[in-house]
Scaffold this active site. Structure first.
Site, PDB file in Angstrom:
ATOM      1  N   GLN A   1     -19.368  33.764  35.985  1.00 37.76           N
ATOM      2  CA  GLN A   1     -18.509  34.632  36.783  1.00 37.76           C
ATOM      3  C   GLN A   1     -17.803  35.574  35.838  1.00 37.76           C
ATOM      4  O   GLN A   1     -17.127  35.137  34.902  1.00 37.76           O
ATOM      5  CB  GLN A   1     -17.480  33.826  37.575  1.00 37.76           C
ATOM      6  CG  GLN A   1     -16.518  34.703  38.376  1.00 37.76           C
ATOM      7  CD  GLN A   1     -15.462  33.898  39.092  1.00 37.76           C
ATOM      8  OE1 GLN A   1     -15.510  32.674  39.111  1.00 37.76           O
ATOM      9  NE2 GLN A   1     -14.491  34.572  39.668  1.00 37.76           N
TER      10      GLN A   1
ATOM     11  N   ASN B   1     -16.848  40.965  30.618  1.00 35.62           N
ATOM     12  CA  ASN B   1     -17.660  40.717  29.424  1.00 35.62           C
ATOM     13  C   ASN B   1     -16.962  39.828  28.404  1.00 35.62           C
ATOM     14  O   ASN B   1     -17.268  39.860  27.210  1.00 35.62           O
ATOM     15  CB  ASN B   1     -18.074  42.041  28.766  1.00 35.62           C
ATOM     16  CG  ASN B   1     -18.861  42.927  29.696  1.00 35.62           C
ATOM     17  OD1 ASN B   1     -19.769  42.463  30.397  1.00 35.62           O
ATOM     18  ND2 ASN B   1     -18.509  44.209  29.758  1.00 35.62           N
ATOM     19  N   ARG B   2     -16.006  39.023  28.887  1.00 40.92           N
ATOM     20  CA  ARG B   2     -15.274  38.064  28.051  1.00 40.92           C
ATOM     21  C   ARG B   2     -14.404  38.737  26.989  1.00 40.92           C
ATOM     22  O   ARG B   2     -13.964  38.084  26.049  1.00 40.92           O
ATOM     23  CB  ARG B   2     -16.239  37.062  27.385  1.00 40.92           C
ATOM     24  CG  ARG B   2     -17.032  36.189  28.358  1.00 40.92           C
ATOM     25  CD  ARG B   2     -16.097  35.355  29.237  1.00 40.92           C
ATOM     26  NE  ARG B   2     -16.805  34.364  30.015  1.00 40.92           N
ATOM     27  CZ  ARG B   2     -17.167  34.514  31.305  1.00 40.92           C
ATOM     28  NH1 ARG B   2     -16.902  35.642  31.930  1.00 40.92           N
ATOM     29  NH2 ARG B   2     -17.773  33.537  31.952  1.00 40.92           N
ATOM     30  N   LEU B   3     -14.152  40.027  27.121  1.00 40.26           N
ATOM     31  CA  LEU B   3     -13.251  40.713  26.189  1.00 40.26           C
ATOM     32  C   LEU B   3     -11.832  40.648  26.760  1.00 40.26           C
ATOM     33  O   LEU B   3     -11.218  41.666  27.110  1.00 40.26           O
ATOM     34  CB  LEU B   3     -13.701  42.159  25.961  1.00 40.26           C
ATOM     35  CG  LEU B   3     -15.004  42.331  25.191  1.00 40.26           C
ATOM     36  CD1 LEU B   3     -15.349  43.806  25.035  1.00 40.26           C
ATOM     37  CD2 LEU B   3     -14.903  41.670  23.813  1.00 40.26           C
ATOM     38  N   HIS B   4     -11.324  39.426  26.833  1.00 36.74           N
ATOM     39  CA  HIS B   4     -10.033  39.178  27.451  1.00 36.74           C
ATOM     40  C   HIS B   4      -8.899  39.735  26.593  1.00 36.74           C
ATOM     41  O   HIS B   4      -9.047  39.947  25.383  1.00 36.74           O
ATOM     42  CB  HIS B   4      -9.825  37.681  27.648  1.00 36.74           C
ATOM     43  CG  HIS B   4     -10.993  36.981  28.279  1.00 36.74           C
ATOM     44  ND1 HIS B   4     -11.589  37.421  29.435  1.00 36.74           N
ATOM     45  CD2 HIS B   4     -11.686  35.876  27.881  1.00 36.74           C
ATOM     46  CE1 HIS B   4     -12.580  36.605  29.756  1.00 36.74           C
ATOM     47  NE2 HIS B   4     -12.668  35.670  28.822  1.00 36.74           N
TER      48      HIS B   4
END
Length: 227
Positions: A8, A198-201
């Site tokens: 997700q 894209n998990r670039l939190h």
């Protein structure tokens, strides 16, 4: 092996450094208010004050559990507990503690790192007397973290205390157990986490640089950390 490959993407709003206050207090309380409002509006943030608390036992083994954050002031977030529970004994031996609030549907979390400080007796008493009668009876009933043979044994103990201190609708119906208290976290770090695609939190961390509370300007520096 269980298939854990489902994905997700996190599509949160992220965090803008330029909008952050110089101390974490207003950001923390603002995010908590947002979580409470989201639960009221959509019902997808159950228990916005659910706080995961990690402690370390005498062997160095970490333990984590979820409690309710029932204390929050400029000196730190806090919770109440049986002082003879696993977390209570851990914190007596080693006050190092970490905790987090996580609001999954909002792609937000707040992480606290610091050491535990016992809450004053008057604060503990004030909170205890505000609790529902049944919760106060349960505080006496549960020898928290210790084994019990059956559910029936636990419920029988509850009924014993309920008979001893019946509900008359008063705050002093049930005395505060001598083994019951609370802790606040004297924070060294307060991290705001915002989920992004894209998990670039975003991870913006308030790091203590001096004396003061969560609302004290000049006490904190802000770091952006890689996700």
């Amino acid at each position: 092996m269980t298939d854990l490959s489902a994905r997700q993407d996190y599509d949160g709003d992220g965090i803008d450094e330029a909008a952050l206050p110089p101390a974490p207090w207003s950001a923390l309380t603002g995010w908590l208010a947002d979580a409470r409002q989201r639960e009221a509006d959509r019902g997808d943030v159950p228990e916005p004050e659910a706080l995961s608390v990690a402690t370390i036992d005498e062997t160095g083994q970490p333990h984590v559990r979820t409690v309710l954050m029932r204390y929050l002031d400029t000196d730190g977030p806090g919770f109440y507990t049986n002082l003879e529970s696993r977390k209570g004994l851990d914190l007596q031996r080693n006050p190092a503690v970490a905790a987090s609030l996580t609001w999954q549907s909002m792609y937000r979390a707040i992480r606290f790192v610091g050491h535990a400080v016992p809450l004053p007796e008057d604060v503990v008493t004030g909170y205890f007397t505000s609790r529902p009668w049944g919760s106060r009876i349960s505080a006496w009933t549960s020898l928290q973290s210790r084994p019990v043979k059956t559910r029936e044994e636990l419920e029988a103990t509850y009924e014993t205390y309920a008979a001893r201190w019946p509900d008359h609708g008063r705050t002093d119906d049930v005395p505060v157990p001598p083994f019951w208290g609370g802790y606040r976290i004297d924070c060294h770090e307060v991290e705001l986490w915002g989920g992004r695609r894209n998990r670039l939190h975003d991870r913006l961390v308030y790091v203590r640089a001096g004396e003061g509370g969560l609302d004290t300007e000049g006490t904190w520096t802000i770091e952006r950390r890689q996700p």
